[in-house]
Design an enzyme around this catalytic site. Structure first.
Site, PDB file in Angstrom:
ATOM      1  N   GLU A  40      23.853  43.110  37.926  1.00 33.13           N
ATOM      2  CA  GLU A  40      24.003  43.623  36.569  1.00 33.13           C
ATOM      3  C   GLU A  40      23.179  42.815  35.558  1.00 33.13           C
ATOM      4  OE1 GLU A  40      28.239  43.628  36.052  1.00 33.13           O
ATOM      5  OE2 GLU A  40      28.484  45.539  37.074  1.00 33.13           O
ATOM      6  N   GLU A  46      28.288  50.170  42.576  1.00 30.47           N
ATOM      7  CA  GLU A  46      29.654  49.644  42.544  1.00 30.47           C
ATOM      8  C   GLU A  46      30.622  50.728  42.070  1.00 30.47           C
ATOM      9  OE1 GLU A  46      30.234  46.167  40.159  1.00 30.47           O
ATOM     10  OE2 GLU A  46      28.481  45.103  40.947  1.00 30.47           O
TER      11      GLU A  46
END
Length: 1009
Positions: free
Chosen positions: A499, A592
Site C-alpha cells: 500500500e 486484499e
C-alpha cells in the site's frame, strides 16, 4: 555441537547453542571463546533456540510466559520500557573442524536481527546492521589447531524499536520503519506487539568447507522458443580464487531427472576449462544447455511441478573437487501485463493465462521458530485449498529458502519476497526426487520488500516519509535477497511495498536492478527460433534477475485501482450473495479482501484460560442490528465479529443465539464455510469478464489471533479452509447466489466435454422435492458458463430451509469432477430450523483402513449415510471422483479403488502395498464403525479430528494430534450417499492415535479408529 570433517560442503550449526542476557555476563567475547567458555545451561546461561529469537529462547526456558497464550504477552516487558540492552543477548556454541593445508572454512549467518559482534577463538568480527542480508566470514586462519572451536555471538536489537501507543495501531509509533527490519513487530490490527522486536539469530547458521576456489550465487534462467518445444537453460556463477596462485579449473554443470526409484537420468553434463588469477573473483557464464520438449513446471491446478536437479561443481588442478552447488529448478516462463478488458493484472505461465486465487502470508511464527517441517505443512495446506498464489506481505519477512522450496514443490506462485531452497539439502546427491512430479500442487509467490503504507509515509500519524534511514542498506538487503531467492520457480514477481511505493531513489534503483532482459519483455519471442534472438543482448543469467516484473506497490499497475489509492479490502463479514454482485468490487485484481476466522473450540481452550472461553454478548441495537461484544482476551487476540452493524446483520444469529463456546464455534464454522466459498465463487463467476484475480487477507496467523485465517496457529483448519478448497477447484460447479443460476467453471486450457450436472434438493424430512439432470454439456477452456436456473425457491410450497447438492460428472463413467453442497433458506428467512434438526440422528457407516510407515499414518475411509437406499435415479451416489490436477497428494480415484465395502478380492497396490496394515479386525484388514440412528435425512456438517489416546486424560486437555491433512472435512451426505475420505498425519513417539467423527446430528464425538 556441530561436527565437521574436512569434506567439501556445508554443515548446519543448529543445536547445542546457549544464550544469556548480555548484562548478566561479566566476560568479554574474547574470554568466552578462549579461557572462560560457559560450561552448560546454568545461570545465567540457558539452552537457546537457533534459529529463533531472544523471546523464543526465553519462552522455551520458561523465563517468560507464552506470549501467545491468553493475556500473557502483557506480563512480558516491552523493549520500549526495558531499553535495548535488556534484549541484547550472547549466544554460544562449539564446533569441530580441522582443515587440510589448502582448504578454507566460511562461517555463515543467513540472517540476524539486527547487528552482532562475532567472536571465534578470541578473534572479533562484525556483522553489520540489516535484518535481511547474509553474512559469510572466512575464518580459515583463526580455527583452533586441535579442531575444537569456540563461537560466541553478541546480538543487538534494531536501532529504532519504537514504543507502543496506548491505542496500539498499525506498526505502533512507526519507529521500526527507520530500520531495514520486519515492521509488524510493533503490533497491527491482527497481532499484539512482539516484545523483543524479533531480535536474534533468526535464520540458519552454518560452516562451509571449500578448496581453493569457491562457487558464489549461481543464477539459473530458462528461455523458450518454437512454442515451448525448444528450451535453453542459462547459468552464470561467480567464482572466487582464495589461493595465492592461479587456479587451473574444470567447471562442471550437470542436469538430472528422476526416472524411477533411485535411478536418475543425466540430461546434460558439460565441463569448461578456465584459469582464475590468484585472489580474483570472476563471473563465468556457461554455454546454454538445450532441451527438446522438456517437462515444464506449472502452478497449482494447471499441471505438474516438474523439477530438474542442477549441479555445479569445480575441480582445481592439483587439488580435486573444490566446491559444489545444487538446486532443484523448474523450467517455466512467467509473463504479466495489465488486461485491457478488466484493468487487472493478468498472469501467464508457459503461455497459458492463470486466474489467480490466492492469499496473503505474514510469516509462519511470530517468534521466528522457523523449520522445514512447519513450512512444509503451511505450504501444503495452501495446496490442499487449491490456491495458486501467496503474497508475502511487505510488513513481514523476506521469506526463507525452505518456504520457497515447498512452494516450488507444491506449485504456489509467490510475489515479491519468498523463500529459496537450502542448497546443502541436495549437495553431493542424485536424489530420488531429482524430478519431482505432483498432480498440480505448485504455488506462486509474490514477494514484497520491507515498505508499508502505515509505517512509511501514509500512517496515522504520518512518519518516515522517506522510508528507512539508510537507503544504501535497504538496497544492499534487497539485492542480496534477490540473489537468495531468484532460482525458485514459484517466485512470480517483486513488489516495492504494501500500500505504498518506496522512496523515489530506492524505487528507481529497484526498477533498474530488476529490469527485464529484452527476451522477457516480449512474449512474441516464444514463437521464434533461438537464432532470431539478438546477439547484442547479454545472457539473461547475467542479470540480477531479469525474468520477473517489478511492481512499485501493491495497489499500483494492475492491482486495486492501479493508482495507489486505498482500494483494496473490505476486511469484514459480508452477505454471501454480495460477492456475486457487480457492485461489490469494481477493479480487476484485489490484492486484499478479508473476513472472519474463528477457530474451533478446542483451540480456544488450548490457547486461553477459562475466562477466555466466554462467548461474545449479542446486543440488539435500536436499528435491528446485533453488536457482538467479545471478552477482553478475544479483543486482545483481535477478534473480528460476525456482524457489521449498519451494513451486515450478524451471520451467526440466523442459526440461533449460541449457548456456549462449543455452540458458538460450531456455528462460526458454518459461517466460515459459506463466507469463503462465496468469496471465491463470486470472484470466479466473473473470471476474465471483470476480474483477473483475488488474494484473501489473510490465510493464516503467526500467533493465536482470531481473524483472517483458514487454519490457526496450532495448525487446525477452520471450515473456511474447506469452503475455499471447494470453491477454488480448477473445474467447478457452483450456484450463483445472486442469480441462482448453476454455473460451471473451467480454468483449464482444454475444453470440458460430454459432462452432465445432477442437481438435487433435500429437505429436513429427508425427501427430495427437486431433482434435475442436465446432460451433454461442453464448457470451453478458461470460461465460466451459466447452465440453468435453480428454480426450487420459486416452486410451489418450497421449504424454508433446504439442502442443495450439485454434481458435475463424466457421462461416460459417472466419475465425479466436482461436488458442491449448499444449505440455503428462502429470501428473508433464516436457518433456525436447523437447531431442532440436530436431534435427528442419522445412521452412518464408516469403513476404514489404515496404513503405517514409521510415524506416518494414512487412513482411508468410506463414509456412508445409511438413512435411505440410494435413489434409483441417481448413479453418482458412490462419489467415484476422477483424478484432478488440483488434488495434490489426494488421489481420490485410487482411494476409491483401495478401500472396499463388500467381499471383493483383497489387494494392495502402489506405495501402500508396501506399507504394513494397522488394523486387522477382519481378514480383509478393514474396520467397520456404525453411528446408530433412526432418522432419515442429510448427515449434516460431518467433521473428523485425530486425537492421542491417553489413559491419564484430564478433562479439558487438548488431545488433538496436529497437523492433519484431510481430503475433505466439514462435509455433508444426502441419504444413501457414500464419500471417500483420506486422512494423513504423523504420530508422536509412544502415542496411539484415535480418529473421531462429529457432526451437526452427532455432536458427541464418536471414535472411528
Amino acid at each position: 555441537m556441530g561436527t565437521v570433517t574436512a569434506e567439501i560442503g556445508k554443515t548446519k550449526l543448529d543445536s547445542g547453542w546457549l544464550a544469556a542476557r548480555s548484562t548478566e555476563v561479566q566476560l568479554t567475547g574474547t574470554q568466552l571463546t578462549t579461557t572462560h567458555p560457559p560450561a552448560g545451561p546454568t545461570a545465567p546461561w540457558m539452552d537457546a533456540v537457533i534459529p529463533g529469537t531472544v523471546l523464543a529462547t526465553l519462552v522455551k526456558n520458561k523465563v517468560v510466559p507464552d506470549p501467545f497464550y491468553g493475556l500473557e504477552n502483557e506480563a512480558i516487558v516491552d523493549i520500549a520500557d526495558s531499553g535495548r540492552e535488556y534484549y541484547t543477548f550472547w549466544f554460544f556454541t562449539t564446533f569441530q573442524c580441522k582443515l587440510s593445508g589448502t582448504q578454507h572454512l566460511d562461517l555463515n549467518f543467513r540472517a540476524i536481527n539486527y547487528s552482532a559482534e562475532v567472536y571465534l577463538n578470541g578473534h572479533e568480527m562484525i556483522l553489520p546492521k540489516g535484518m535481511f542480508r547474509r553474512h559469510s566470514l572466512n575464518v580459515t586462519d583463526i580455527l583452533h589447531p586441535d579442531g575444537q572451536n569456540l563461537l560466541a555471538v553478541l546480538v543487538h536489537p534494531p536501532d529504532h524499536p519504537g514504543t507502543i501507543p496506548p491505542g496500539g495501531g498499525q506498526g505502533g509509533d512507526h519507529e521500526i520503519g527507520k530500520d531495514v527490519a520486519t515492521q509488524y513487530v510493533e503490533g497491527w490490527d491482527w497481532i499484539a506487539p512482539i516484545r523483543d522486536r524479533n531480535t536474534g539469530i533468526w535464520d540458519e547458521v552454518s560452516i562451509t568447507v571449500t578448496g581453493p576456489v569457491k562457487i558464489i550465487d549461481p543464477h539459473l534462467v530458462s528461455s523458450f522458443f518454437d512454442n515451448y518445444k525448444r528450451v535453453y537453460l542459462h547459468a552464470t556463477t561467480e567464482l572466487e580464487n582464495r589461493s595465492a596462485m592461479a587456479a587451473e579449473c574444470s567447471l562442471n554443470i550437470q542436469v538430472t531427472t528422476e526416472l524411477e526409484g533411485d535411478v536418475c537420468l543425466v540430461e546434460h553434463l558439460q565441463t569448461q576449462k578456465l584459469s582464475i588469477p590468484a585472489g580474483a573473483r570472476v563471473q563465468y557464464t556457461f554455454p546454454e544447455l538445450f532441451f527438446y520438449k522438456p517437462n515444464l513446471w506449472w502452478p497449482n491446478g494447471m499441471g505438474k511441478q516438474s523439477m530438474y536437479n542442477v549441479n555445479i561443481s569445480i575441480d582445481v588442478k592439483g587439488y580435486g573437487e573444490s566446491d559444489l552447488w545444487s538446486h532443484l529448478f523448474g523450467l517455466r516462463k512467467i509473463e504479466s501485463h495489465i488486461d485491457k478488458a478488466t484493468g487487472g493484472r493478468l498472469f501467464k505461465v508457459n503461455g497459458q493465462p492463470i486466474f489467480i486465487r490466492g492469499g496473503n502470508w505474514i510469516l509462519s511464527d511470530g517468534l521466528l521458530r522457523l523449520s522445514k517441517k512447519r513450512y512444509k505443512t503451511d505450504i501444503k495446506f495452501h495446496a490442499d485449498m487449491n490456491l495458486n498464489m501467496i503474497r508475502c506481505w511487505g510488513g513481514g519477512l523476506a521469506e526463507r529458502p525452505e518456504f520457497y522450496h515447498y512452494c516450488d514443490i507444491y506449485g504456489l506462485l509467490v510475489s515479491s519476497l519468498s523463500l529459496s531452497l537450502s542448497l546443502s539439502l541436495y549437495a553431493n546427491t542424485c536424489l530420488p526426487f531429482c524430478l519431482l512430479v505432483w498432480m498440480g500442487a505448485g504455488k506462486w509467490v509474490w514477494q514484497e520488500f520491507w515498505i508499508t503504507g502505515d509505517v512509511d509515509g501514509r500512517g496515522d500519524p504520518v512518519s518516515n516519509p522517506d522510508g528507512p534511514l539508510d537507503h544504501d542498506l535497504f538496497m544492499l538487503c534487497a539485492r542480496d535477497t534477490v540473489k537468495l531467492l531468484r532460482n525458485h520457480s514459484s517466485l512470480a514477481l517483486w513488489v516495492g511495498g504494501n500500500e505504498q511505493v518506496p522512496p523515489e531513489d530506492i524505487n528507481k534503483a529497484l526498477m533498474n536492478d530488476l529490469k527485464l532482459h529484452p527476451y522477457f519483455e516480449n512474449s512474441n519471442e516464444i514463437g521464434k527460433s533461438k537464432e532470431n534472438m539478438s546477439l547484442a543482448d547479454k545472457d539473461p543469467s547475467q542479470y540480477l534477475d531479469g525474468t520477473r516484473i517489478y511492481i512499485q506497490g501493491s495497489m499500483w499497475d494492475g492491482f486495486a485501482d492501479g493508482k495507489g489509492n486505498f482500494t483494496d479490502g473490505p476486511y469484514e463479514i459480508q452477505y454471501p450473495e454480495d460477492f456475486f454482485k457487480d457492485s461489490f468490487y469494481k477493479y480487476g485484481f484485489n490484492p486484499e479482501v478479508g473476513s472472519v476466522g474463528m477457530p474451533v473450540a478446542a483451540t480456544i481452550r488450548a490457547t486461553m484460560p477459562p475466562e477466555g472461553w466466554q462467548i461474545p454478548l449479542f446486543n440488539k441495537l435500536p436499528n435491528g442490528y446485533i453488536e457482538e461484544v467479545p471478552n477482553p482476551i478475544w479483543d486482545y487476540h483481535k477478534y473480528i465479529a460476525y456482524s457489521k452493524p449498519g451494513k451486515v446483520h450478524d451471520q451467526i444469529e440466523p442459526y440461533g443465539i449460541p449457548k456456549d463456546l462449543d455452540d458458538f464455534c460450531l456455528k462460526a464454522q458454518l459461517v466460515n464455510y459459506i463466507q469463503y466459498r462465496a468469496l471465491l465463487e463470486g470472484w470466479t463467476s466473473r473470471m476474465w469478464s471483470k476480474y483477473t484475480g483475488v488474494l484473501i487477507w489473510k490465510n493464516q496467523n503467526p500467533w493465536t489471533g482470531l481473524r483472517g485465517q483458514f487454519y490457526d496457529h496450532l495448525l487446525d483448519q477452520t471450515a473456511g479452509f474447506y469452503g475455499c478448497r471447494c470453491a477454488a477447484e480448477p473445474i467447478h460447479v457452483q450456484l450463483n447466489l445472486a442469480t441462482y443460476f448453476i454455473e460451471v467453471v473451467n480454468t483449464m486450457s482444454e475444453e470440458l466435454s460430454d459432462v452432465a450436472i445432477e442437481a438435487s434438493v433435500w429437505d429436513l424430512e429427508g425427501t427430495c422435492p427437486y431433482y434435475k439432470v442436465i446432460e451433454k454439456l461442453s464448457v470451453p477452456p478458461k470460461k465460466v458458463v451459466p447452465i440453468v436456473e435453480m428454480k426450487y425457491p420459486k416452486s410451489k410450497n418450497p421449504k424454508p430451509v433446504y439442502f442443495l447438492l450439485l454434481k458435475l460428472y463424466h457421462m461416460s463413467d459417472y466419475g465425479i469432477i466436482s461436488r458442491n453442497f449448499y444449505w440455503l433458506h428462502l429470501p428473508g428467512g433464516d436457518y433456525k430450523l436447523l437447531e431442532p434438526y440436530r436431534k435427528k440422528k442419522i445412521p452412518i457407516k464408516i469403513t476404514s483402513k489404515a496404513f503405517i510407515k514409521g510415524s506416518t499414518y494414512e487412513v482411508e475411509m468410506h463414509v456412508h449415510n445409511k438413512s435411505k437406499k440410494p435413489d434409483c435415479k441417481s448413479l453418482t451416489y458412490k462419489n467415484n471422483f476422477t483424478t484432478r490436477r488440483g488434488d495434490g497428494d489426494f488421489d481420490m480415484a485410487s482411494t476409491c479403488g483401495r478401500v472396499h465395502t463388500g467381499n471383493e478380492d483383497k489387494h494392495e497396490d502402489g506405495l501402500f502395498g508396501r506399507i504394513c496394515r494397522r488394523f486387522t479386525k477382519d481378514t480383509d484388514g478393514l474396520k467397520v464403525s456404525e453411528l446408530n440412528g433412526d432418522g432419515i435425512g442429510v448427515a449434516f456438517f460431518l467433521h473428523f479430528s485425530v486425537h492421542a489416546s491417553r489413559v491419564d486424560h484430564k478433562e479439558g486437555e487438548d488431545t488433538r494430534i496436529l497437523p492433519v491433512h484431510y481430503s475433505d472435512n466439514y462435509f455433508s451426505l444426502v441419504p444413501g450417499e457414500v464419500m471417500p475420505i483420506k486422512i494423513t498425519f504423523e504420530v508422536p513417539s509412544g502415542v496411539t492415535p484415535r480418529v473421531t467423527l462429529r457432526g451437526w446430528n452427532h455432536h458427541v464425538g464418536h471414535t472411528i479408529l
